[in-house]
Design a protein around this motif. Structure first.
Motif, PDB file in Angstrom:
ATOM      1  N   ILE A 155      17.653  22.471  32.988  1.00  0.00           N
ATOM      2  CA  ILE A 155      17.015  23.487  32.136  1.00  0.00           C
ATOM      3  C   ILE A 155      15.803  24.011  32.899  1.00  0.00           C
ATOM      4  CG2 ILE A 155      16.197  24.054  29.810  1.00  0.00           C
ATOM      5  CD1 ILE A 155      17.306  21.461  28.812  1.00  0.00           C
ATOM      6  N   PRO A 156      16.024  24.825  33.903  1.00  0.00           N
ATOM      7  CA  PRO A 156      14.899  25.287  34.742  1.00  0.00           C
ATOM      8  C   PRO A 156      13.812  26.028  33.953  1.00  0.00           C
ATOM      9  CG  PRO A 156      16.923  26.529  35.186  1.00  0.00           C
ATOM     10  CD  PRO A 156      17.313  25.364  34.352  1.00  0.00           C
ATOM     11  N   ALA A 157      14.210  26.701  32.871  1.00  0.00           N
ATOM     12  CA  ALA A 157      13.197  27.418  32.077  1.00  0.00           C
ATOM     13  C   ALA A 157      12.188  26.442  31.484  1.00  0.00           C
ATOM     14  CB  ALA A 157      13.875  28.220  30.961  1.00  0.00           C
ATOM     15  N   ARG A 158      12.667  25.286  31.020  1.00  0.00           N
ATOM     16  CA  ARG A 158      11.760  24.274  30.453  1.00  0.00           C
ATOM     17  C   ARG A 158      10.885  23.671  31.553  1.00  0.00           C
ATOM     18  NH1 ARG A 158      12.881  21.634  25.700  1.00  0.00           N
ATOM     19  NH2 ARG A 158      10.898  20.623  26.109  1.00  0.00           N
ATOM     20  N   ARG A 159      11.473  23.468  32.725  1.00  0.00           N
ATOM     21  CA  ARG A 159      10.708  22.893  33.835  1.00  0.00           C
ATOM     22  C   ARG A 159       9.589  23.839  34.273  1.00  0.00           C
ATOM     23  NH1 ARG A 159      11.807  18.578  37.242  1.00  0.00           N
ATOM     24  NH2 ARG A 159      10.715  18.619  39.233  1.00  0.00           N
ATOM     25  N   ASN A 160       9.858  25.135  34.217  1.00  0.00           N
ATOM     26  CA  ASN A 160       8.841  26.120  34.608  1.00  0.00           C
ATOM     27  C   ASN A 160       7.667  26.153  33.639  1.00  0.00           C
ATOM     28  OD1 ASN A 160      10.331  26.864  36.844  1.00  0.00           O
ATOM     29  ND2 ASN A 160      11.354  28.573  35.802  1.00  0.00           N
ATOM     30  N   PHE A 161       7.882  25.686  32.411  1.00  0.00           N
ATOM     31  CA  PHE A 161       6.816  25.689  31.415  1.00  0.00           C
ATOM     32  C   PHE A 161       5.866  24.494  31.570  1.00  0.00           C
ATOM     33  CE2 PHE A 161       9.260  28.825  28.971  1.00  0.00           C
ATOM     34  CZ  PHE A 161       8.229  29.647  28.541  1.00  0.00           C
ATOM     35  N   LEU A 162       6.239  23.543  32.419  1.00  0.00           N
ATOM     36  CA  LEU A 162       5.347  22.409  32.643  1.00  0.00           C
ATOM     37  C   LEU A 162       4.079  22.869  33.359  1.00  0.00           C
ATOM     38  CD1 LEU A 162       7.890  19.653  33.782  1.00  0.00           C
ATOM     39  CD2 LEU A 162       6.872  19.968  31.512  1.00  0.00           C
ATOM     40  N   LYS A 163       2.985  22.165  33.110  1.00  0.00           N
ATOM     41  CA  LYS A 163       1.705  22.515  33.727  1.00  0.00           C
ATOM     42  C   LYS A 163       1.577  21.880  35.105  1.00  0.00           C
ATOM     43  CE  LYS A 163       0.758  24.423  29.760  1.00  0.00           C
ATOM     44  NZ  LYS A 163       0.770  25.876  29.586  1.00  0.00           N
ATOM     45  N   SER A 164       0.392  21.989  35.665  1.00  0.00           N
ATOM     46  CA  SER A 164       0.138  21.409  36.980  1.00  0.00           C
ATOM     47  C   SER A 164       0.257  19.883  36.916  1.00  0.00           C
ATOM     48  CB  SER A 164      -1.259  21.787  37.468  1.00  0.00           C
ATOM     49  OG  SER A 164      -2.242  21.191  36.642  1.00  0.00           O
ATOM     50  N   ASP A 165       0.417  19.255  38.072  1.00  0.00           N
ATOM     51  CA  ASP A 165       0.531  17.792  38.120  1.00  0.00           C
ATOM     52  C   ASP A 165      -0.697  17.123  37.513  1.00  0.00           C
ATOM     53  OD1 ASP A 165       2.934  18.131  39.313  1.00  0.00           O
ATOM     54  OD2 ASP A 165       2.406  17.229  41.239  1.00  0.00           O
ATOM     55  N   THR A 166      -1.872  17.719  37.714  1.00  0.00           N
ATOM     56  CA  THR A 166      -3.101  17.130  37.160  1.00  0.00           C
ATOM     57  C   THR A 166      -3.052  17.081  35.647  1.00  0.00           C
ATOM     58  OG1 THR A 166      -4.331  18.057  39.025  1.00  0.00           O
ATOM     59  CG2 THR A 166      -5.612  17.285  37.145  1.00  0.00           C
ATOM     60  N   VAL A 167      -2.627  18.177  35.041  1.00  0.00           N
ATOM     61  CA  VAL A 167      -2.566  18.243  33.569  1.00  0.00           C
ATOM     62  C   VAL A 167      -1.485  17.311  33.036  1.00  0.00           C
ATOM     63  CG1 VAL A 167      -2.085  19.743  31.595  1.00  0.00           C
ATOM     64  CG2 VAL A 167      -3.498  20.570  33.478  1.00  0.00           C
ATOM     65  N   GLU A 168      -0.300  17.331  33.653  1.00  0.00           N
ATOM     66  CA  GLU A 168       0.784  16.473  33.168  1.00  0.00           C
ATOM     67  C   GLU A 168       0.434  14.993  33.345  1.00  0.00           C
ATOM     68  OE1 GLU A 168       3.123  17.467  31.406  1.00  0.00           O
ATOM     69  OE2 GLU A 168       3.023  19.619  31.757  1.00  0.00           O
ATOM     70  N   THR A 169      -0.247  14.660  34.437  1.00  0.00           N
ATOM     71  CA  THR A 169      -0.685  13.274  34.628  1.00  0.00           C
ATOM     72  C   THR A 169      -1.665  12.869  33.540  1.00  0.00           C
ATOM     73  OG1 THR A 169      -0.422  13.471  37.029  1.00  0.00           O
ATOM     74  CG2 THR A 169      -1.793  11.665  36.234  1.00  0.00           C
ATOM     75  N   ARG A 170      -2.557  13.785  33.167  1.00  0.00           N
ATOM     76  CA  ARG A 170      -3.517  13.501  32.108  1.00  0.00           C
ATOM     77  C   ARG A 170      -2.808  13.175  30.793  1.00  0.00           C
ATOM     78  NH1 ARG A 170      -8.245  11.426  31.402  1.00  0.00           N
ATOM     79  NH2 ARG A 170      -7.097  10.304  29.836  1.00  0.00           N
ATOM     80  N   HIS A 171      -1.740  13.912  30.479  1.00  0.00           N
ATOM     81  CA  HIS A 171      -0.979  13.642  29.255  1.00  0.00           C
ATOM     82  C   HIS A 171      -0.282  12.288  29.320  1.00  0.00           C
ATOM     83  CE1 HIS A 171      -1.380  17.349  26.910  1.00  0.00           C
ATOM     84  NE2 HIS A 171      -1.367  18.011  28.046  1.00  0.00           N
ATOM     85  N   ILE A 172       0.235  11.954  30.485  1.00  0.00           N
ATOM     86  CA  ILE A 172       0.885  10.644  30.643  1.00  0.00           C
ATOM     87  C   ILE A 172      -0.138   9.526  30.456  1.00  0.00           C
ATOM     88  CG2 ILE A 172       1.997   9.107  32.299  1.00  0.00           C
ATOM     89  CD1 ILE A 172       3.411  11.568  33.457  1.00  0.00           C
ATOM     90  N   ILE A 173      -1.294   9.687  31.055  1.00  0.00           N
ATOM     91  CA  ILE A 173      -2.345   8.669  30.931  1.00  0.00           C
ATOM     92  C   ILE A 173      -2.767   8.513  29.473  1.00  0.00           C
ATOM     93  CG2 ILE A 173      -4.767   8.197  31.479  1.00  0.00           C
ATOM     94  CD1 ILE A 173      -4.222   9.286  34.281  1.00  0.00           C
ATOM     95  N   ASP A 174      -2.847   9.628  28.738  1.00  0.00           N
ATOM     96  CA  ASP A 174      -3.186   9.554  27.309  1.00  0.00           C
ATOM     97  C   ASP A 174      -2.185   8.685  26.561  1.00  0.00           C
ATOM     98  OD1 ASP A 174      -5.422  11.107  27.570  1.00  0.00           O
ATOM     99  OD2 ASP A 174      -4.451  12.973  26.949  1.00  0.00           O
TER     100      ASP A 174
END
Length: 605
Positions: A155-174
């Motif tokens: 689902i490339p459209a969904r993948r394109n909606f992901l943010k930068s690695d910094t932001v996504e890492t922050r969500h994972i850490i949360d």
């Protein structure tokens, strides 16, 4: 007319369900960690690559699954945690919807390895986009390992909606922090791109909080403990002097499940009434234990919202408990009903001895009540000094003169639109005349625009100037914050920062931008970390832009700052030299103009 309603194929239904269950890599982390906990694990490892986009792997030492269970776990609505609808109101486990693994397998490459303690061999299943590629017996240790690779590959459209690695890492850490704080008895390990982010040993609640948020957190905590028939409350709140400008370290757990509740948050904030500065928010880690049949946790897909049977009673108990603890540990003032209020000392009284000034009386030695002028005017032997009016008269004179100046400037149309003499209003606005009328400038927002463009130019175009510190500054941070700072280290260096050393819980800074003072270093970096959490749209310049905005917001002139005439004129000239002087970096207007016609209409209406 032919029939048009059809059943969706399983792989399409799974992808639709995945849209509800999996919004980003952090969603996968949450589901896999909760499954590991429900499996009775005492040791859980989380391995990540590229903020979870390339790999999310959770390894546990739980009870594992049989071959049949391993295959069934990827079917929709397959779960071991409930059997009938009534079980939804007596839950003691995490995941129970039975859609997590099926949804994840529909949008990623999944490899499952699992083994029960009683079995000699384990099972390995590989799935790609809901299709089982292989299933084999393997030799593996007790427990389960699930590796999720190439998330949203189909689902490339969904993948394109992901943010930068910094932001996504922050969500994972949360998500990781929420699970780790809810289960201090379980050991957790987290690695990102082969770097250790957390290594949490099994411990008690206080040690777990300190391990997650750093050793300095220990001195901030005030314990909370109250047990009633309705609810058990334990945990910690931070002392008022350690309150923050952002709502960050605020955690509610109900029956070991992280929840969000603005209603209960209001109860805690209410308990801090009178102890916090305006705009500050308390930090807290509060664990509520209630009977499972008195809550409904199935009202939201992420299960972070809970409906309570007796919210009002919980509100009152939580507020009273927090307030009591703050008083018990001498954080808040406590009423003493045995005290005699008449013996209280006024706040303004100073214990040092004071000398009282003796009234001065001057006598007129020439006074004679029998002189003829006594009949014309009442005399007294005591001379009273008349108030001096010179200063009052000069005050009115200056005001009148100033008004004349303003009026003459107001109607001076000799020059093109150009700033003239400025006046500061309420230490917040600058008023300046222009050919068409007047302009009212917000000094703080205007300075934000000026600093923003300066910083952005320094970071992206110029070679930023750096000033070396005589003594390097060492600042303590949590492991998550260290990870975030390290990911934007290059951008910070381009801005003028210079780093000496990175450790697991601290950063040593040896150089800072010329426009930054040493006392502002901590504030700037804290604001920057908070702003990164705001999910700035991913672009090549996003980190630079966030950094410039954060610096401008932190260092700008604040409302209430008195400016000299020279500073006012400099601010106005610098603003109108900007590329976009009319708006702040955050889209707010920096100034408003009022034409002569608009001013005239104010007096003609």
């Amino acid at each position: 007319m032919s029939d048009i309603i059809q059943l969706l194929p399983d792989h399409v239904a799974n992808q639709i369900a995945a849209g509800e269950v999996v919004q980003r890599p952090a969603s996968v982390v949450k589901e896999l960690l909760e499954n590991a906990i429900d499996a009775g694990s005492t040791n859980i490892k989380l391995l990540l690559k590229d903020a979870g986009k390339t790999l999310i792997q959770v390894i546990d030492n739980g009870k594992g699954m049989s071959t049949t269970d391993a295959r069934m776990s990827f079917e929709r609505h397959a779960t071991s945690k409930i059997q009938k609808a009534e079980d939804l109101f007596n839950l003691n486990t995490k995941g129970f919807r039975g859609e997590a693994l099926a949804s994840i397998a529909a949008i990623a490459h999944v490899e499952l390895k699992t083994k029960q303690d009683s079995e000699e061999l384990g099972t390995c299943i590989k799935i790609e986009g809901s299709k089982i590629v292989s299933q084999d017996f393997i030799s593996t240790s007790k427990g389960t390992s699930i590796a999720v690779k190439n998330l949203f590959y189909n689902i490339p459209a969904r993948r394109n909606f992901l943010k930068s690695d910094t932001v996504e890492t922050r969500h994972i850490i949360d998500e990781f922090q929420r699970v780790a704080l809810a289960h201090p008895n379980i050991a957790f390990l987290m690695h990102h791109n082969d770097n250790e982010v957390y290594h949490l040993k099994s411990s008690n609640l206080r040690k777990r909080i300190v391990s997650v948020f750093g050793t300095k957190m220990n001195e901030k905590l005030v314990p909370i403990n109250e047990q009633t028939d309705i609810v058990g409350i334990e945990g910690f709140v931070a002392k008022p002097e350690f309150s923050k400008r952002k709502r960050g370290e605020q955690f509610f757990f109900v029956n070991d499940r992280f929840i969000k509740s603005s209603y209960l948050n209001h109860a805690v904030v209410n308990a801090f009434d009178g102890l916090l500065e305006q705009g500050s928010h308390p930090s807290y880690f509060l664990y509520l234990t209630v009977p499972a049949n008195t809550i409904d946790i199935n009202i939201h897909p992420t299960k972070t919202e809970i409906k309570f049977d007796n919210e009002k009673a919980l509100y009152a108990m939580l507020r009273a408990t927090v307030k009591h603890s703050l008083g018990q540990y001498n954080v808040a003032p406590v009423l003493d009903f045995n005290r005699d209020a008449n013996l209280d000392t006024p706040y303004h009284f100073n214990s040092k001895p004071k000398s009282t000034a003796t009234p001065r009386i001057s006598v007129d030695p020439d006074f004679n009540p029998f002189k003829e002028e006594a009949n014309k005017e009442i005399h007294t032997p005591f001379k009273r000094e008349e108030p001096k009016t010179e200063s009052w008269e000069s005050l009115y004179t200056s005001v009148a003169d100033t008004e004349e100046e303003k009026q003459s400037e107001l109607f001076d149309n000799q020059q093109e639109i150009k700033t003239q003499k400025t006046f500061q209003i309420q230490r917040k606005y600058l008023l300046s005349s222009i050919k068409s009328g007047v302009v009212l400038i917000n000094q703080s927002l205007a300075h934000q625009r000026i600093l923003y463009e300066d910083f952005l130019e320094s970071i992206t175009v110029k070679e930023a100037n750096s000033q070396q510190l005589l003594f390097p500054v060492k600042i303590s941070y949590t492991s998550a914050e260290i990870e975030m700072i390290y990911t934007i280290k290059t951008e910070l260096e381009n801005a003028g920062f210079s780093f000496d050393e990175f450790t697991k819980d601290s950063v040593t800074i040896k150089g800072i931008p010329v426009s930054v003072t040493e006392s502002k270093i901590t504030i700037i970096l804290e604001e920057l970390l908070s702003d990164i959490d705001l999910e700035v749209p991913d672009a090549n310049y996003s980190h630079f832009d966030v950094m410039a905005k954060s610096f401008a917001k932190t260092l700008s002139i604040k409302t209430g700052t008195q400016l000299s005439e020279r500073e006012q004129e400099g601010l106005v000239n610098d603003l109108f030299s900007c590329k976009e002087p009319n708006v702040s970096p955050f889209g707010k207007p920096t100034f408003k103009t009022l034409t002569l016609n608009e001013i005239d209409n104010l007096f003609n209406s």
